[in-house]
Write an enzyme that holds these catalytic residues in place. Structure first.
Site, PDB file in Angstrom:
ATOM      1  N   LYS A  13      42.021 -15.087  51.439  1.00 57.42           N
ATOM      2  CA  LYS A  13      42.122 -16.543  51.589  1.00 57.42           C
ATOM      3  C   LYS A  13      40.769 -17.217  51.378  1.00 57.42           C
ATOM      4  CE  LYS A  13      43.900 -16.771  55.779  1.00 57.42           C
ATOM      5  NZ  LYS A  13      44.145 -15.359  56.095  1.00 57.42           N
ATOM      6  N   ARG A  88      47.707 -21.947  62.537  1.00 58.99           N
ATOM      7  CA  ARG A  88      48.089 -20.541  62.711  1.00 58.99           C
ATOM      8  C   ARG A  88      49.231 -20.374  63.693  1.00 58.99           C
ATOM      9  NH1 ARG A  88      42.756 -18.210  61.151  1.00 58.99           N
ATOM     10  NH2 ARG A  88      42.798 -15.958  61.182  1.00 58.99           N
ATOM     11  N   ARG A 127      35.530  -4.010  54.273  1.00 60.35           N
ATOM     12  CA  ARG A 127      34.687  -5.193  54.498  1.00 60.35           C
ATOM     13  C   ARG A 127      33.865  -5.004  55.772  1.00 60.35           C
ATOM     14  NH1 ARG A 127      37.490 -11.046  55.108  1.00 60.35           N
ATOM     15  NH2 ARG A 127      37.670 -10.563  57.307  1.00 60.35           N
ATOM     16  N   ARG A 133      30.752  -9.056  60.848  1.00 65.80           N
ATOM     17  CA  ARG A 133      31.795  -9.663  61.668  1.00 65.80           C
ATOM     18  C   ARG A 133      32.214  -8.701  62.759  1.00 65.80           C
ATOM     19  NH1 ARG A 133      36.347 -13.256  58.698  1.00 65.80           N
ATOM     20  NH2 ARG A 133      37.450 -12.591  60.566  1.00 65.80           N
ATOM     21  N   ARG A 144      44.859  -8.191  64.652  1.00 67.97           N
ATOM     22  CA  ARG A 144      44.908  -9.468  63.914  1.00 67.97           C
ATOM     23  C   ARG A 144      46.114  -9.524  62.985  1.00 67.97           C
ATOM     24  NH1 ARG A 144      39.422  -8.897  61.413  1.00 67.97           N
ATOM     25  NH2 ARG A 144      40.032 -10.623  60.082  1.00 67.97           N
TER      26      ARG A 144
HETATM   27  P1  AMP Z   1      39.460 -15.875  60.208  1.00 74.88           P
HETATM   28  O1  AMP Z   1      38.045 -15.961  59.732  1.00 74.88           O
HETATM   29  O2  AMP Z   1      40.318 -17.001  59.671  1.00 74.88           O
HETATM   30  O3  AMP Z   1      40.076 -14.530  60.023  1.00 74.88           O
HETATM   31  O4  AMP Z   1      39.404 -16.128  61.800  1.00 74.88           O
HETATM   32  C1  AMP Z   1      38.731 -15.232  62.650  1.00 74.88           C
HETATM   33  C2  AMP Z   1      39.226 -15.419  64.079  1.00 74.88           C
HETATM   34  O5  AMP Z   1      38.953 -16.757  64.510  1.00 74.88           O
HETATM   35  C3  AMP Z   1      40.716 -15.226  64.285  1.00 74.88           C
HETATM   36  O6  AMP Z   1      41.071 -13.865  64.459  1.00 74.88           O
HETATM   37  C4  AMP Z   1      40.947 -16.044  65.557  1.00 74.88           C
HETATM   38  O7  AMP Z   1      40.498 -15.356  66.696  1.00 74.88           O
HETATM   39  C5  AMP Z   1      40.010 -17.234  65.343  1.00 74.88           C
HETATM   40  N1  AMP Z   1      40.700 -18.348  64.649  1.00 74.88           N
HETATM   41  C6  AMP Z   1      40.425 -18.846  63.405  1.00 74.88           C
HETATM   42  N2  AMP Z   1      41.264 -19.851  63.097  1.00 74.88           N
HETATM   43  C7  AMP Z   1      42.091 -20.004  64.163  1.00 74.88           C
HETATM   44  C8  AMP Z   1      43.200 -20.849  64.448  1.00 74.88           C
HETATM   45  N3  AMP Z   1      43.633 -21.768  63.567  1.00 74.88           N
HETATM   46  N4  AMP Z   1      43.796 -20.717  65.648  1.00 74.88           N
HETATM   47  C9  AMP Z   1      43.371 -19.818  66.560  1.00 74.88           C
HETATM   48  N5  AMP Z   1      42.364 -18.966  66.345  1.00 74.88           N
HETATM   49  C10 AMP Z   1      41.726 -19.052  65.154  1.00 74.88           C
END
Ligand code: AMP
Length: 186
Positions: A13, A88, A127, A133, A144
């Site tokens: 994404k 989400r 990754r 991260r 996740r």
């Molecule tokens: P991402 O970089 O989009 O994979 O997000 C990393 C982490 O941030 C996720 O596993 C969640 O813990 C948190 N996170 C990011 N976006 C959201 C969202 N819209 N709602 C809740 N948690 C989020």
């Protein structure tokens, strides 16, 4: 143009969002990036988010809705945006509908990037070997994925019902996938 990107962790994404935004001249808003910046700054939001992120759980909806309510009002968001990683959950999607309605913004599409789960887990493990991260460890990656299928996948139906869902195969060359995405937007 105002777009949402949906798809399981690791589907690409972030990579595709940046490329599509470059083509369309709109801003890329990644809630994962916003939350990581808050954690790095050790802000109140960052402190609240950390334990959820490290466990592979979602940060509570009210935190995300507060962030996006402020962010989408800013000048640079008035020409269009691509939301990467938000909404989400169904309550986040409903909250986003309200935020956008108050700003007289309309959503042009929800792009769902699709891929096989085992392939994604392997990609994320790779990754994790290169990134710093804290949530790219095999155990948190599996968590996740689970959270995506339980809490985020219902959004596919939510946007399909509004006739906004566009599914794109997320496996293949990076430029090829970008072309597919731009193709479904035309
Ligand atoms: P991402 O970089 O989009 O994979 O997000 C990393 C982490 O941030 C996720 O596993 C969640 O813990 C948190 N996170 C990011 N976006 C959201 C969202 N819209 N709602 C809740 N948690 C989020």
């Amino acid at each position: 143009m105002r777009l949402i990107f949906l798809g399981p962790p690791g589907v690409g994404k972030g990579t595709q969002a940046k490329r599509v935004c470059g083509h369309l001249g709109i801003i890329h808003l990644s809630t994962g990036d916003i939350l990581r910046a808050e954690m790095a700054a050790d802000s109140e939001i960052g402190q609240k988010a950390k334990s959820f992120i490290d466990d592979g759980e979602l940060v509570p909806d009210d935190v995300l809705l507060g962030i996006m309510n402020n962010r989408l009002k800013k000048d640079d968001a008035q020409k269009g945006y691509l939301l990467d990683g938000f909404p989400r959950t169904i309550p986040q999607a409903e909250g986003l509908d309200n935020i956008m309605k108050n700003l007289s913004h309309t959503l042009d599409g929800a792009i769902s990037l699709t891929a096989d789960e085992d392939e994604l887990v392997q990609r994320l493990i790779n990754r994790g070997l290169e990134s710093d991260r804290s949530d790219d460890t095999p155990e948190v990656i599996r968590q996740r994925q689970k959270v995506y299928w339980n809490q985020t996948a219902p959004l596919l139906e939510y946007y399909a019902q509004k006739n906004l869902l566009k599914s794109v195969d997320g496996l293949g060359d990076i430029p090829e996938i970008t072309e597919r995405i731009l193709g479904v937007l035309n």
